[in-house]
Design a protein around this motif. Structure first.
Motif, PDB file in Angstrom:
ATOM      1  N   GLY A  99       0.813  -1.203   0.000  1.00 14.09           N
ATOM      2  CA  GLY A  99       0.000   0.000   0.000  1.00 14.09           C
ATOM      3  C   GLY A  99       0.853   1.261   0.000  1.00 14.09           C
ATOM      4  N   GLY A 100       2.115   1.136   0.443  1.00  9.01           N
ATOM      5  CA  GLY A 100       3.015   2.282   0.409  1.00  9.01           C
ATOM      6  C   GLY A 100       3.289   2.776  -0.994  1.00  9.01           C
ATOM      7  N   LEU A 101       3.275   1.872  -1.986  1.00  4.39           N
ATOM      8  CA  LEU A 101       3.485   2.294  -3.374  1.00  4.39           C
ATOM      9  C   LEU A 101       2.374   3.230  -3.825  1.00  4.39           C
ATOM     10  CD1 LEU A 101       4.952   2.095  -6.082  1.00  4.39           C
ATOM     11  CD2 LEU A 101       3.628   0.028  -6.566  1.00  4.39           C
ATOM     12  N   GLN A 102       1.152   2.902  -3.430  1.00  4.56           N
ATOM     13  CA  GLN A 102       0.009   3.746  -3.775  1.00  4.56           C
ATOM     14  C   GLN A 102       0.153   5.135  -3.161  1.00  4.56           C
ATOM     15  OE1 GLN A 102      -3.772   2.889  -1.792  1.00  4.56           O
ATOM     16  NE2 GLN A 102      -4.745   2.788  -3.788  1.00  4.56           N
ATOM     17  N   ALA A 103       0.713   5.173  -1.974  1.00  2.00           N
ATOM     18  CA  ALA A 103       0.787   6.436  -1.249  1.00  2.00           C
ATOM     19  C   ALA A 103       1.922   7.338  -1.709  1.00  2.00           C
ATOM     20  CB  ALA A 103       0.940   6.157   0.253  1.00  2.00           C
ATOM     21  N   LEU A 104       2.887   6.779  -2.450  1.00  2.00           N
ATOM     22  CA  LEU A 104       4.091   7.548  -2.745  1.00  2.00           C
ATOM     23  C   LEU A 104       4.372   7.672  -4.229  1.00  2.00           C
ATOM     24  CD1 LEU A 104       6.274   6.109   0.114  1.00  2.00           C
ATOM     25  CD2 LEU A 104       5.326   8.406  -0.030  1.00  2.00           C
ATOM     26  N   SER A 105       3.341   7.716  -5.041  1.00  2.00           N
ATOM     27  CA  SER A 105       3.501   7.926  -6.476  1.00  2.00           C
ATOM     28  C   SER A 105       2.399   8.867  -6.949  1.00  2.00           C
ATOM     29  CB  SER A 105       3.442   6.589  -7.220  1.00  2.00           C
ATOM     30  OG  SER A 105       2.249   5.895  -6.924  1.00  2.00           O
ATOM     31  N   ALA A 106       2.478   9.272  -8.210  1.00  2.00           N
ATOM     32  CA  ALA A 106       1.452  10.157  -8.751  1.00  2.00           C
ATOM     33  C   ALA A 106       0.096   9.465  -8.711  1.00  2.00           C
ATOM     34  CB  ALA A 106       1.806  10.543 -10.178  1.00  2.00           C
ATOM     35  N   ASN A 107      -0.908  10.165  -8.230  1.00  2.00           N
ATOM     36  CA  ASN A 107      -2.254   9.608  -8.082  1.00  2.00           C
ATOM     37  C   ASN A 107      -2.984   9.675  -9.425  1.00  2.00           C
ATOM     38  OD1 ASN A 107      -4.856   8.900  -7.437  1.00  2.00           O
ATOM     39  ND2 ASN A 107      -5.220  10.610  -6.035  1.00  2.00           N
ATOM     40  N   LEU A 108      -3.085   8.527 -10.106  1.00  2.00           N
ATOM     41  CA  LEU A 108      -3.738   8.464 -11.407  1.00  2.00           C
ATOM     42  C   LEU A 108      -5.151   7.897 -11.326  1.00  2.00           C
ATOM     43  CD1 LEU A 108      -0.761   7.173 -13.605  1.00  2.00           C
ATOM     44  CD2 LEU A 108      -1.387   9.529 -13.012  1.00  2.00           C
ATOM     45  N   LEU A 109      -5.707   7.843 -10.123  1.00  2.85           N
ATOM     46  CA  LEU A 109      -7.057   7.309  -9.958  1.00  2.85           C
ATOM     47  C   LEU A 109      -8.093   8.239 -10.581  1.00  2.85           C
ATOM     48  CD1 LEU A 109      -6.761   6.182  -6.232  1.00  2.85           C
ATOM     49  CD2 LEU A 109      -6.885   4.662  -8.217  1.00  2.85           C
ATOM     50  N   ALA A 110      -9.199   7.630 -10.997  1.00  3.69           N
ATOM     51  CA  ALA A 110     -10.333   8.396 -11.505  1.00  3.69           C
ATOM     52  C   ALA A 110     -11.149   8.944 -10.331  1.00  3.69           C
ATOM     53  CB  ALA A 110     -11.199   7.496 -12.384  1.00  3.69           C
ATOM     54  N   PRO A 111     -12.032   9.913 -10.572  1.00  4.77           N
ATOM     55  CA  PRO A 111     -12.919  10.377  -9.508  1.00  4.77           C
ATOM     56  C   PRO A 111     -13.749   9.214  -8.956  1.00  4.77           C
ATOM     57  CG  PRO A 111     -12.992  11.864 -11.393  1.00  4.77           C
ATOM     58  CD  PRO A 111     -12.221  10.646 -11.822  1.00  4.77           C
ATOM     59  N   PRO A 112     -14.067   9.167  -7.657  1.00  2.00           N
ATOM     60  CA  PRO A 112     -13.888  10.243  -6.683  1.00  2.00           C
ATOM     61  C   PRO A 112     -12.548  10.239  -5.965  1.00  2.00           C
ATOM     62  CG  PRO A 112     -15.115   8.459  -5.687  1.00  2.00           C
ATOM     63  CD  PRO A 112     -14.868   8.045  -7.112  1.00  2.00           C
ATOM     64  N   ASP A 113     -11.648   9.293  -6.285  1.00  5.45           N
ATOM     65  CA  ASP A 113     -10.405   9.159  -5.544  1.00  5.45           C
ATOM     66  C   ASP A 113      -9.243   9.901  -6.186  1.00  5.45           C
ATOM     67  OD1 ASP A 113     -11.683   7.405  -3.723  1.00  5.45           O
ATOM     68  OD2 ASP A 113     -11.456   5.770  -5.161  1.00  5.45           O
ATOM     69  N   GLY A 114      -9.436  10.426  -7.396  1.00  5.80           N
ATOM     70  CA  GLY A 114      -8.410  11.169  -8.106  1.00  5.80           C
ATOM     71  C   GLY A 114      -9.062  12.055  -9.149  1.00  5.80           C
ATOM     72  N   LYS A 115      -8.272  12.565 -10.096  1.00  2.00           N
ATOM     73  CA  LYS A 115      -8.831  13.511 -11.066  1.00  2.00           C
ATOM     74  C   LYS A 115      -8.565  13.106 -12.513  1.00  2.00           C
ATOM     75  CE  LYS A 115      -4.731  16.528 -10.961  1.00  2.00           C
ATOM     76  NZ  LYS A 115      -4.239  17.911 -10.741  1.00  2.00           N
ATOM     77  N   VAL A 116      -8.079  11.890 -12.742  1.00  2.00           N
ATOM     78  CA  VAL A 116      -7.734  11.464 -14.094  1.00  2.00           C
ATOM     79  C   VAL A 116      -8.971  10.934 -14.804  1.00  2.00           C
ATOM     80  CG1 VAL A 116      -6.404   9.810 -15.458  1.00  2.00           C
ATOM     81  CG2 VAL A 116      -5.333  10.995 -13.529  1.00  2.00           C
ATOM     82  N   THR A 117      -9.326  11.571 -15.933  1.00  2.00           N
ATOM     83  CA  THR A 117     -10.509  11.177 -16.692  1.00  2.00           C
ATOM     84  C   THR A 117     -10.204  10.886 -18.158  1.00  2.00           C
ATOM     85  OG1 THR A 117     -11.019  13.499 -17.131  1.00  2.00           O
ATOM     86  CG2 THR A 117     -12.058  12.486 -15.197  1.00  2.00           C
TER      87      THR A 117
END
Length: 608
Positions: free
Chosen positions: A97-115
């Motif tokens: 889970g540390g990898l998720q926390a320490l890289s660019a957040n490429l998640l889609a909404p609602p957890d990120g902004k990549v669309t």
């Protein structure tokens, strides 16, 4: 109202008439002042809980528990909030889970902004600029969580798309499933992947019309590139991952976490954190059975040592359903990409490997957790379990199906007959339900993904999980998805597969505690059990089901110790989730450590 984690003021109306008690019955702390859901069918709700030496001393009505108050008893005022037993992680990857926390957040909404591809590129560019020192020292740009199913273009980015971010630095992005990713031209060059490269067994190198790698790598082809580019996680990096991941789990109310595909080095990293700064939660690790048998055999235990133990074995049969790498028993409905007619995915291991691993675990009485997503993978697993049980009987090892995203109803019946505990992934209905309906299995079979209804019709227990870092370990999102099965678009997939709130809470507490052989210690608020609690902003049994995902984890208590407390007024659900968000220096040091070429055993590379 000011929320105090430990209110030392007297509850005059409740305790003023309390009587002296003998010393061995005096509570260290009494919790009261809000709804308490015990997840105990004999006594579902109580008014107060007394705790002594980290264990539950008494539960009951306020006047009953008042008898356990002494001069030194501290009073924890719930202030109208709701207390439940701490959540038990049915399947996740705490350390990674540390990898998720320490890289660019490429998640889609609602957890990120990549669309779309453009926002993905700008997110990577912005992250690189904000982390310029780390990028300079590591000479790499990395992002986690893109999902082609949520991109406007409905395709994977290509190496050319990532070349637009940087042609000089290697750029690698990890799909939200964790089973595939994309490398830019520089990263492919470093990895030595060319038009003449052959994919490793259990992996795919996607190519363009000219036969050149397009940057998209699946399963073992991706793993064999990702790990060298990350420089191989050494001890320092793994320790930082363990620190970050365990804190992230506690933030969402988990008092027991799982490292669901481990290695000896990962377990040792957990042990190092536990023996130095201490882990906030218990962590059960399941090393890869194809690579770590000697370590498993020497370390399996039902007893925690500084909140760490090895619980058994992990095995992976297939890949990602949303990434079209899960092994089905029929062709995918409408796969997006270049797939041959009748494409049904593939297995990552052979039937001989599967049977040998299952036999070894049964022969030694070790629990085995098996990643199996597609119907074809479940056919393989059921066949292997049948052979093992005929040969070795039932050693009482409680085998676990992990995911079971696409299941036929006859397979659910087979799992019941074989005594398999299903750990399922209802969050798929939210994150990828629309994608499954439109592309992976089609509108009919999508109704039955993560089939909790079929499971409960057979009176089977089950666990629900988040599989972080595939998704955030958001306990309230897990709860909401299990109850509502509502997709991102607002559709409801399979109303007949929904369960009520209390059943969904059992799948996060007492049933995964049973899964881990810990039902006598955890999973409900009963006398003698460990004082593991989570305090929520409201009562999940009293709010509208559609509002469950908006509930907040306010406090997490492990063994009567507060290990997480939300900041006043902060919504914890969908904010930036890095545990290092307030410590950029630590984040920089950690990223620098990752990419320094430190050596570590890696099962994916060793196998290929």
């Amino acid at each position: 109202m000011n929320f105090s984690s430990l209110s030392l003021s007297l509850f005059a109306s409740l305790f003023i008439a309390s009587t002296p008690v003998v010393s061995q019955q005096v509570a260290d702390r009494i919790y009261s002042g809000g709804p308490i859901l015990t997840i105990d069918d004999e006594r579902p709700t109580v008014e107060a809980v007394a705790v002594r030496d980290g264990r539950i001393l008494a539960v009951g009505a306020q006047d009953e528990i008042a008898a356990y108050q002494g001069d030194g008893t501290e009073l924890f005022d719930l202030e109208g909030r709701t207390m439940l037993p701490g959540f038990v992680d049915s399947h996740g990857h705490v350390v990674m889970g540390g990898l998720q926390a320490l890289s660019a957040n490429l998640l889609a909404p609602p957890d990120g902004k990549v669309t779309d591809i453009s926002s993905l590129q700008s997110t990577l560019t912005e992250w690189a600029a904000e982390n310029a020192k780390a990028v300079e020292s590591t000479k790499m740009i990395v992002g986690f969580g893109y999902d082609n199913a949520q991109l406007k273009e409905l395709r994977h980015p290509t190496r050319q798309d990532l070349d637009a971010v940087s042609e000089d630095l290697p750029v690698i992005i990890i799909h939200q499933s964790g089973h595939l990713g994309v490398a830019n031209s520089r990263a492919l060059e470093i990895a030595g992947i060319t038009s003449s490269s052959e994919a490793p067994p259990g992996g795919v190198i996607q190519r363009d019309a000219d036969g050149e790698p397009n940057g998209v790598l699946e399963e073992y082809a991706f793993f064999s590139v990702l790990v060298p580019l990350l420089g191989n996680l050494g001890e320092e990096g793994l320790v930082a991952f363990a620190q970050a991941g365990s804190k992230l789990w506690a933030r969402y109310g988990y008092t027991t976490g799982q490292e669901g595909r481990s290695s000896g080095q990962i377990v040792e990293a957990l042990r190092k954190v536990a023996s130095t700064e201490g882990l906030p939660i218990d962590v059960v690790a399941f090393p890869d059975v194809l690579e770590s048998r000697e370590f498993i055999g020497a370390n399996v235990s039902q007893t925690y040592d500084d909140r760490v133990r090895v619980g058994g074995c992990k095995l992976t049969i297939d890949g990602s359903p949303q990434g079209f790498t899960a092994l089905r028993d029929r062709p995918y409905y409408d796969p997006v990409g270049s797939y041959p007619a009748g494409y049904a995915g593939y297995a990552a291991i052979s039937m001989d490997q599967l049977q040998d691993a299952v036999n070894w675990c049964f022969e030694n009485g070790f629990q085995i957790l098996v990643h199996s997503n597609g119907e074809g993978a479940s056919d393989m697993l059921i066949a292997a379990l049948e052979v093992a049980q005929m040969k070795f009987g039932d050693p009482g090892n409680r085998p676990v199906l992990v995911h079971g995203q696409f299941l036929r109803e006859d397979q659910v019946e087979s799992y019941k007959r074989l005594g398999v505990f299903p750990s399922i992934f209802p969050m798929h209905t939210f994150y990828w339900g629309d994608w499954h309906r439109d592309h992976t299995v089609g509108p009919v079979n999508a109704e039955n993904i993560s089939p909790s209804g079929w499971i409960r019709q057979r009176d089977m227990m089950f666990g629900t999980h988040h599989d972080a870092p595939v998704a955030l370990p958001d306990s309230m999102r897990v709860l909401a998805a299990t109850v509502t099965r509502r997709t991102r678009s607002g559709d409801i997939l399979g109303p007949h597969q929904r369960v009520d709130v209390m059943t969904a809470l059992k799948a996060m507490t007492i049933w995964p505690a049973w899964q881990h052989f810990e039902e006598k210690e955890k999973g409900s608020i009963e006398i003698g059990k460990v004082a593991d609690f989570v305090i929520l902003s409201d009562d999940p049994t009293a709010v509208e089901p559609e509002n469950l995902s908006e509930l907040q984890v306010l406090v997490t208590v492990k063994g009567d110790e507060v290990v997480y407390k939300a900041e006043e007024g902060v919504r914890e659900g969908n904010l930036h989730f890095s545990p290092f968000s307030n410590d950029p220096v630590l984040a920089h040091v950690f990223l620098h450590a990752i990419y320094q070429g430190m050596q570590v055993e890696d099962p994916w590379l060793a196998r290929n």
